[in-house]
Design an enzyme around this catalytic site. Structure first.
Site, PDB file in Angstrom:
ATOM      1  N   HIS A  34      46.350  -7.798   0.454  1.00  0.00           N
ATOM      2  CA  HIS A  34      46.338  -6.622   1.328  1.00  0.00           C
ATOM      3  C   HIS A  34      45.968  -5.375   0.520  1.00  0.00           C
ATOM      4  CE1 HIS A  34      49.642  -8.811   3.794  1.00  0.00           C
ATOM      5  NE2 HIS A  34      48.596  -8.763   4.585  1.00  0.00           N
ATOM      6  N   LYS A  58      57.939 -12.351  17.324  1.00  0.00           N
ATOM      7  CA  LYS A  58      57.818 -13.164  16.117  1.00  0.00           C
ATOM      8  C   LYS A  58      58.894 -12.731  15.128  1.00  0.00           C
ATOM      9  CE  LYS A  58      54.371 -13.620  12.543  1.00  0.00           C
ATOM     10  NZ  LYS A  58      53.095 -13.064  12.123  1.00  0.00           N
ATOM     11  N   ARG A 107      39.396 -13.574   4.654  1.00  0.00           N
ATOM     12  CA  ARG A 107      39.594 -14.530   3.568  1.00  0.00           C
ATOM     13  C   ARG A 107      38.659 -15.722   3.679  1.00  0.00           C
ATOM     14  NH1 ARG A 107      45.911 -14.200   4.645  1.00  0.00           N
ATOM     15  NH2 ARG A 107      44.960 -13.873   6.660  1.00  0.00           N
ATOM     16  N   SER A 144      50.785 -13.757   3.356  1.00  0.00           N
ATOM     17  CA  SER A 144      52.210 -13.423   3.295  1.00  0.00           C
ATOM     18  C   SER A 144      53.063 -14.665   3.532  1.00  0.00           C
ATOM     19  CB  SER A 144      52.555 -12.370   4.348  1.00  0.00           C
ATOM     20  OG  SER A 144      51.855 -11.192   4.118  1.00  0.00           O
TER      21      SER A 144
HETATM   22  P1  ADP Z   1      48.879 -12.305   6.950  1.00  0.00           P
HETATM   23  O1  ADP Z   1      47.631 -12.850   7.571  1.00  0.00           O
HETATM   24  O2  ADP Z   1      48.959 -12.508   5.472  1.00  0.00           O
HETATM   25  O3  ADP Z   1      50.142 -12.589   7.682  1.00  0.00           O
HETATM   26  P2  ADP Z   1      48.751  -9.613   8.053  1.00  0.00           P
HETATM   27  O4  ADP Z   1      48.939  -9.892   9.476  1.00  0.00           O
HETATM   28  O5  ADP Z   1      49.703  -8.656   7.465  1.00  0.00           O
HETATM   29  O6  ADP Z   1      48.748 -10.792   7.031  1.00  0.00           O
HETATM   30  O7  ADP Z   1      47.267  -9.187   7.792  1.00  0.00           O
HETATM   31  C1  ADP Z   1      46.749  -7.917   7.960  1.00  0.00           C
HETATM   32  C2  ADP Z   1      45.315  -7.915   7.548  1.00  0.00           C
HETATM   33  O8  ADP Z   1      45.216  -8.191   6.151  1.00  0.00           O
HETATM   34  C3  ADP Z   1      44.427  -8.967   8.228  1.00  0.00           C
HETATM   35  O9  ADP Z   1      43.198  -8.372   8.513  1.00  0.00           O
HETATM   36  C4  ADP Z   1      44.237 -10.039   7.185  1.00  0.00           C
HETATM   37  O10 ADP Z   1      43.024 -10.692   7.307  1.00  0.00           O
HETATM   38  C5  ADP Z   1      44.245  -9.193   5.936  1.00  0.00           C
HETATM   39  N1  ADP Z   1      44.639  -9.984   4.787  1.00  0.00           N
HETATM   40  C6  ADP Z   1      45.792 -10.645   4.616  1.00  0.00           C
HETATM   41  N2  ADP Z   1      45.795 -11.278   3.420  1.00  0.00           N
HETATM   42  C7  ADP Z   1      44.603 -10.997   2.834  1.00  0.00           C
HETATM   43  C8  ADP Z   1      43.975 -11.381   1.598  1.00  0.00           C
HETATM   44  N3  ADP Z   1      44.580 -12.196   0.733  1.00  0.00           N
HETATM   45  N4  ADP Z   1      42.746 -10.904   1.337  1.00  0.00           N
HETATM   46  C9  ADP Z   1      42.133 -10.111   2.231  1.00  0.00           C
HETATM   47  N5  ADP Z   1      42.640  -9.728   3.413  1.00  0.00           N
HETATM   48  C10 ADP Z   1      43.871 -10.165   3.706  1.00  0.00           C
END
Ligand code: ADP
Length: 191
Positions: A34, A58, A107, A144
């Site tokens: 992130h 959730k 990703r 996460s």
């Molecule tokens: P997760 O998918 O890890 O539960 P979130 O809902 O918090 O995470 O994701 C928020 C944004 O961050 C999304 O657009 C997701 O694609 C992006 N994101 C999460 N992890 C990564 C990563 N390792 N690299 C790039 N973008 C990421």
């Protein structure tokens, strides 16, 4: 934007508005993946809001205030980034705060399938565009959910998350072990 014009300044009859974008997500908890996207997006926009989603249904590991606190510490070095929380549709948040762009990290193809649909819907619903940033390959496996799973079983996630998150995950894992204090799994109820 004119390189010499500050956001909000007027040059002749043109007013240069700050370029704003939002990075929405659960951030339960924030990972280095992130942060890579947030830092890169912060270099492209005048103002970047990291909007933490309050999800009433959730169940999350961390309450929204803890997620916000961990993010605030992790982005302290970026003065043009601020953290906010929101509930409901991202496009409604964008409308309310005059933000025309959503930034999303990608990703893998699996992210793309879902995110493309969302991006097209958001543009159709509210004219809000989405900027996709490819993840740094170093973080392409990082989510996460994976970090929580590893930490819960006592695995080392030091290289995957900022220091405060590492500490909080270790505390949660310790509290779940026999003799621990039990730990609280959060719903955000009221956030
Ligand atoms: P997760 O998918 O890890 O539960 P979130 O809902 O918090 O995470 O994701 C928020 C944004 O961050 C999304 O657009 C997701 O694609 C992006 N994101 C999460 N992890 C990564 C990563 N390792 N690299 C790039 N973008 C990421």
């Amino acid at each position: 934007m004119n390189a010499s014009a500050q956001p909000g300044a007027s040059v002749g009859d043109r007013v240069f508005l700050p370029r704003r974008a939002v990075c929405p997500g659960s951030f339960d908890p924030v990972t280095n993946g992130h942060l890579d996207i947030i830092n890169r997006a912060a270099d492209l926009y005048d103002e970047l809001v990291v909007a933490v989603f309050i999800n009433m249904t959730k169940s999350s590991l961390f309450m929204v205030d803890e997620r916000r606190e961990m993010l605030t510490e992790a982005i302290a070095a970026k003065p043009n980034v601020r953290i906010d929380v929101f509930q409901g549709l991202v496009v409604d948040y964008c409308r309310a705060h005059q933000i025309p762009v959503i930034v999303k990290g990608l990703r893998a193809i699996s992210d793309f399938d879902y995110e493309l649909q969302m991006a097209q819907m958001n543009r159709g619903l509210a004219g809000v565009d989405t900027l996709f940033m490819p993840t740094n390959p170093e973080y392409s496996f990082l989510a996460s959910s994976l970090v929580k799973e590893i930490a819960n079983w006592g695995g080392d996630v030091t290289a995957l998350v900022p220091p405060l998150v590492n500490k909080r995950l270790a505390e949660r894992a310790a509290s779940r072990r026999p003799g621990g204090t039990g730990g609280s799994e959060g719903s955000d109820g009221g956030g």
